[in-house]
Design a protein around this motif. Structure first.
Motif, short mmCIF file in Angstrom:
data_model
loop_
_atom_site.label_atom_id
_atom_site.label_comp_id
_atom_site.label_asym_id
_atom_site.label_seq_id
_atom_site.Cartn_x
_atom_site.Cartn_y
_atom_site.Cartn_z
N VAL A 255 -1.50 2.13 -26.20
CA VAL A 255 -0.21 2.94 -26.52
C VAL A 255 0.59 3.20 -25.08
N MET A 256 1.91 3.06 -25.23
CA MET A 256 2.49 3.04 -23.93
C MET A 256 3.70 4.33 -24.36
N LEU A 257 3.78 5.13 -23.61
CA LEU A 257 5.02 6.00 -23.63
C LEU A 257 5.25 6.61 -22.43
N ASP A 258 6.63 7.12 -22.23
CA ASP A 258 6.90 7.56 -20.90
C ASP A 258 6.13 8.56 -20.34
N ALA A 259 5.77 8.63 -19.02
CA ALA A 259 4.55 9.16 -18.38
C ALA A 259 4.89 10.77 -18.56
N ILE A 260 6.09 11.27 -18.57
CA ILE A 260 6.40 12.68 -18.32
C ILE A 260 6.07 13.23 -19.96
N THR A 261 6.64 12.52 -20.85
CA THR A 261 6.63 12.75 -22.56
C THR A 261 4.79 12.87 -22.76
N CYS B 42 -3.69 3.99 -11.15
CA CYS B 42 -1.95 3.78 -10.68
C CYS B 42 -2.08 2.45 -10.47
N LYS B 43 -0.80 1.90 -11.03
CA LYS B 43 -0.32 0.43 -10.46
C LYS B 43 1.25 0.52 -10.35
N ASN B 44 1.60 0.43 -9.27
CA ASN B 44 3.23 0.18 -8.96
C ASN B 44 3.40 -1.27 -9.01
N ILE B 45 3.97 -1.97 -9.84
CA ILE B 45 4.12 -3.58 -9.80
C ILE B 45 5.54 -3.68 -9.85
N ALA B 46 6.07 -4.93 -9.49
CA ALA B 46 7.38 -5.38 -9.47
C ALA B 46 7.98 -5.86 -10.52
N SER B 47 7.15 -6.05 -11.81
CA SER B 47 7.69 -6.09 -12.99
C SER B 47 6.51 -5.93 -14.06
N LYS C 221 0.89 -1.39 -0.09
CA LYS C 221 0.00 -0.07 0.01
C LYS C 221 1.01 1.19 -0.09
N ALA C 222 1.81 1.29 0.79
CA ALA C 222 2.84 2.31 0.93
C ALA C 222 3.46 2.74 -0.50
N LYS C 223 3.91 1.60 -1.16
CA LYS C 223 4.37 1.61 -2.50
C LYS C 223 3.40 2.18 -3.66
N GLY C 224 2.33 1.63 -3.50
CA GLY C 224 1.43 2.32 -4.36
C GLY C 224 0.88 3.89 -4.03
N ARG C 225 0.82 4.12 -3.01
CA ARG C 225 0.44 5.70 -2.41
C ARG C 225 1.52 6.50 -2.79
N THR C 226 2.86 6.01 -2.77
CA THR C 226 4.02 6.82 -2.99
C THR C 226 3.79 7.23 -4.54
N PHE C 227 3.56 5.86 -5.30
CA PHE C 227 3.26 6.20 -6.79
C PHE C 227 2.28 7.15 -7.23
N GLN C 228 0.91 6.88 -6.45
CA GLN C 228 -0.03 8.09 -6.69
C GLN C 228 0.06 9.36 -6.63
N GLN C 229 1.15 9.49 -5.38
CA GLN C 229 1.39 10.88 -5.04
C GLN C 229 2.29 11.42 -5.94
N TRP C 230 3.26 10.62 -6.68
CA TRP C 230 3.94 11.28 -7.79
C TRP C 230 3.29 11.56 -9.03
N ASP D 11 -6.33 20.77 -6.65
CA ASP D 11 -6.97 20.35 -8.23
C ASP D 11 -6.70 18.89 -8.61
N VAL D 12 -5.66 18.47 -7.92
CA VAL D 12 -5.07 16.96 -8.25
C VAL D 12 -4.81 16.34 -6.91
N VAL D 13 -5.60 15.43 -6.68
CA VAL D 13 -5.45 14.60 -5.09
C VAL D 13 -5.43 13.38 -5.32
N SER D 14 -4.48 12.66 -4.52
CA SER D 14 -4.08 11.17 -4.68
C SER D 14 -5.20 10.70 -3.61
N THR D 15 -5.99 9.84 -3.97
CA THR D 15 -7.08 9.23 -3.05
C THR D 15 -6.47 8.34 -1.91
N SER D 16 -7.26 8.09 -1.04
CA SER D 16 -6.60 7.04 0.11
C SER D 16 -6.43 5.70 -0.47
N MET D 17 -5.62 4.71 -0.03
CA MET D 17 -5.54 3.64 -0.72
C MET D 17 -6.83 2.74 -0.21
#
Length: 121
Positions: free
Chosen positions: A99-105, A60-65, A7-16, A31-37
């Motif tokens: 389609v996949m591309l880098d998030a910042i792009t 958001c999904k923060n997965i191992a691979s 959950k902490a890993k997921g929360r950190t990614f959502q916040q990013w 304007d942009v809020v990460s929701t609770s897990m």
């Protein structure tokens, strides 16, 4: 991995994700809020002002691979010869292409493109 660590890993990614959207679209933390897990619905809530700039339902999904990174690595290699930015189209049986591309792009393209103008097309 313990459930609390996951959950902490997921929360950190959502916040990013929320922070990156705020920065790229010049929005506030309200304007942009990460929701609770574990909360139902989207993982990142957008105010109407934020939704007007980025009309998206964000999960958001923060997965191992993820095998998709191999495809992105290949696209990154092609950039050296072809130029541009890495972009991967993927289609599975009985599914629509994605389609996949880098998030910042993606955020840069969305911000600069008048994103909402072509959403109804």
């Amino acid at each position: 991995m313990k459930p609390s660590s996951a959950k902490a890993k997921g929360r950190t990614f959502q916040q990013w994700v929320a922070k990156a959207i705020q920065e790229h679209f010049q929005l506030t933390a309200r304007d942009v809020v990460s929701t609770s897990m574990g909360a139902g619905g989207v993982d990142v809530k957008l105010s109407q002002a934020a939704f007007d700039k980025l009309p998206a339902a964000i999960e958001c999904k923060n997965i191992a691979s993820f095998a998709g990174y191999k495809f992105m690595d290949q696209a990154n290699e092609h950039v050296k010869d072809a130029g541009g930015f890495p972009l991967v189209f993927v289609k599975a049986n009985h599914r629509s292409p994605i389609v996949m591309l880098d998030a910042i792009t993606f955020l840069r393209i969305a911000r600069r493109s008048g994103f909402t103008e072509w959403m109804d097309a």
